[in-house]
Design an enzyme around this catalytic site. Structure first.
Site, PDB file in Angstrom:
ATOM      1  N   ASP A  80       0.847  -1.200   0.000  1.00  0.00           N
ATOM      2  CA  ASP A  80       0.000   0.000   0.000  1.00  0.00           C
ATOM      3  C   ASP A  80       0.877   1.243   0.000  1.00  0.00           C
ATOM      4  O   ASP A  80       2.077   1.174   0.280  1.00  0.00           O
ATOM      5  CB  ASP A  80      -0.953   0.014   1.209  1.00  0.00           C
ATOM      6  CG  ASP A  80      -0.222   0.048   2.547  1.00  0.00           C
ATOM      7  OD1 ASP A  80       0.815  -0.632   2.684  1.00  0.00           O
ATOM      8  OD2 ASP A  80      -0.675   0.769   3.462  1.00  0.00           O
ATOM      9  N   GLU A 145       0.172  -0.949   5.836  1.00  0.00           N
ATOM     10  CA  GLU A 145       1.243  -0.364   6.653  1.00  0.00           C
ATOM     11  C   GLU A 145       1.050   1.134   6.833  1.00  0.00           C
ATOM     12  O   GLU A 145       1.291   1.676   7.902  1.00  0.00           O
ATOM     13  CB  GLU A 145       2.614  -0.653   6.036  1.00  0.00           C
ATOM     14  CG  GLU A 145       3.780  -0.461   7.001  1.00  0.00           C
ATOM     15  CD  GLU A 145       4.279   0.972   7.117  1.00  0.00           C
ATOM     16  OE1 GLU A 145       4.965   1.272   8.109  1.00  0.00           O
ATOM     17  OE2 GLU A 145       3.986   1.798   6.234  1.00  0.00           O
TER      18      GLU A 145
END
Ligand code: MN
Ligand code: MN
Length: 450
Positions: A80, A145
């Site tokens: 991400d 994250e």
């Protein structure tokens, strides 16, 4: 191969896997599938695992090689990225990777972490083209994250069997501390985040009406703020430093080879003076010593102009970054008790609620273990530069979590440069660093097997 790598990274960048925006969940899934398909082309066994936390992106678990005679190394990254839009002040479209004449590739995720994912992929591809992998590789890629790794711990715990015995963890989610010296990371600070809520009148009041007649919550909070820290950065909470590890000679020696220009750093920050004039002390204060920051006051007036309000309730937001061997729960407890006792001294009619709202552990790696030895030799061989051993003042609590759950040590292998603008406009990665990371990983995995 360079063209192929750049093309692979461009394809990854083109899928906006922004975890902060649930509407983009489809893009995150697309990214995860892109990685899955490619890892399968390498011959890996790949699972997309649903995140056990609701409304969170899946994890990618994969294994390449299953030879019990070889070491098993888990490589961690996240697929991400931070949000980005051209309107934020990017020179190019953030999700259309642009290669410029300066030797950099510009786009969201190039540094953090799609570049590192690309480097590892091609390192393994090239190793496989000439023979067997020197170690078994486990991939552990998450898609949350940038949103506090939501669901990571429970989901990994539930799938622990997938990897078998693990010998080491390579975290591919950091950058070099400087711009010219490759670095390996061996530590992060932990964090304890505390809110200090003070309630007086049951609504905001007019200072012309109540001023001088009641004890104002903001006054109490301001007094408490001054009891937290002195102007040299010393934290005043009782017993706060009790468990801070003393510096050994070996640890002190690690500060000799860090690329750090303090004048440039001051210029970058726009400040005239650091708390210390000694660059090493500044690094130590940022990496291995705890710190306290006062972040803000919820409920207080902060807009332009001269509003004569007396806020009825204010909530102070304060965090401490903690270091070995302080424990998050121990520090949270000391912090809360200290604020309560200082508030008692104020003899205030107002109500206080102080609580810890977030805690994360620190990480302190062992620079003498086989991972750092292998990384050191690989970097020296490829770059012909002795690497820096760096820490970060920030917090990545999933690293100590992975060390615990896999019963194996971790290393952070820096890929990009400190000036890449990881969460900022015009995020970039130097082509030289992408190729370097690929070659260093190849050498490092061979060294690990030796
Ligand atoms: Mn990252
Ligand atoms: Mn990031």
């Amino acid at each position: 191969m360079t063209e192929e790598m750049i093309d692979f990274l461009a394809k990854l960048v083109a899928i906006p896997s922004i975890s902060a925006d649930r509407e983009m969940a489809g893009e995150s899934l697309k990214t995860a599938n892109f990685i899955k398909d490619n890892l399968e082309k390498l011959g890996a066994e790949v699972k997309l695992v649903d995140n056990l936390m609701k409304d969170k992106n899946p994890l990618i678990l994969a294994r390449l090689g299953n030879d019990p005679a070889k070491k098993t190394i888990i490589c961690y990254s996240h697929y991400d990225v931070q949000p980005a839009s051209k309107d934020d002040g990017w020179d190019t479209e953030p999700f259309e990777m642009t290669v410029k004449d300066d030797g950099y590739m510009y786009g969201r995720g190039t540094n953090d972490d799609k570049g590192p994912i690309t480097a590892l992929y091609f390192a393994l591809k090239e190793l496989l083209e000439v023979g067997e992998l020197p170690v078994n590789i486990g991939f552990l890629y998450e898609g949350e994250e940038e949103s506090s790794s939501g669901g990571f711990e429970e989901t990994v715990e539930a799938n622990l069997d997938f990897y078998g015995d693990v010998d080491g963890i390579i975290v591919l989610d950091t950058s070099w501390f400087g711009t010219e010296t490759p670095s390996m990371d061996y530590g992060f600070r932990g964090i304890v985040y505390v809110t200090i809520k003070i309630t007086g009148p049951n609504a905001d009041q007019h200072s012309g009406l109540v001023g001088g007649t009641i004890r104002e919550p903001m006054t109490d909070l301001s007094y408490l703020f001054t009891k937290l820290i002195d102007l040299e950065g010393k934290i005043l909470i009782d017993g706060f430093y009790d468990n801070v590890k003393e510096m050994s000679d070996a640890e002190a020696a690690l500060y000799e080879n860090v690329e750090f220009d303090m004048d440039a750093h001051k210029k970058f920050l726009g400040v005239d003076r650091m708390i210390s004039d000694d660059p090493k002390k500044v690094l130590m204060n940022g990496w291995r010593n705890p710190c306290l920051s006062i972040h803000g006051v919820q409920g207080a007036f902060y807009g332009p102009g001269a509003k004569t309000v007396v806020p009825g309730t204010v909530i102070g937001k304060v965090s401490v970054r903690i270091v070995p061997d302080q424990q998050p729960a121990e520090i949270a407890d000391k912090f809360v008790k200290y604020i309560q006792s200082e508030f008692d001294k104020l003899n205030s009619p107002n109500k206080l609620i102080v609580e810890s709202i977030g805690e994360g552990d620190w990480w302190y790696g062992d620079v003498d273990n086989f991972l750092f030895k292998a990384g050191d030799r690989a970097i020296l061989e490829y770059w012909k530069i002795k690497p820096s051993y760096a820490r970060s003042g920030g917090s990545i609590p999933i690293i100590p979590f992975m060390e615990k759950i896999f019963k194996a040590p971790a290393i952070g292998l820096g890929v990009g440069q400190s000036t890449d603008g990881a969460h900022s406009q015009n995020e970039r990665l130097r082509i030289k660093n992408l190729l370097g990371a690929k070659e260093v990983l190849k050498l490092m995995l061979q060294e690990i097997a030796r």
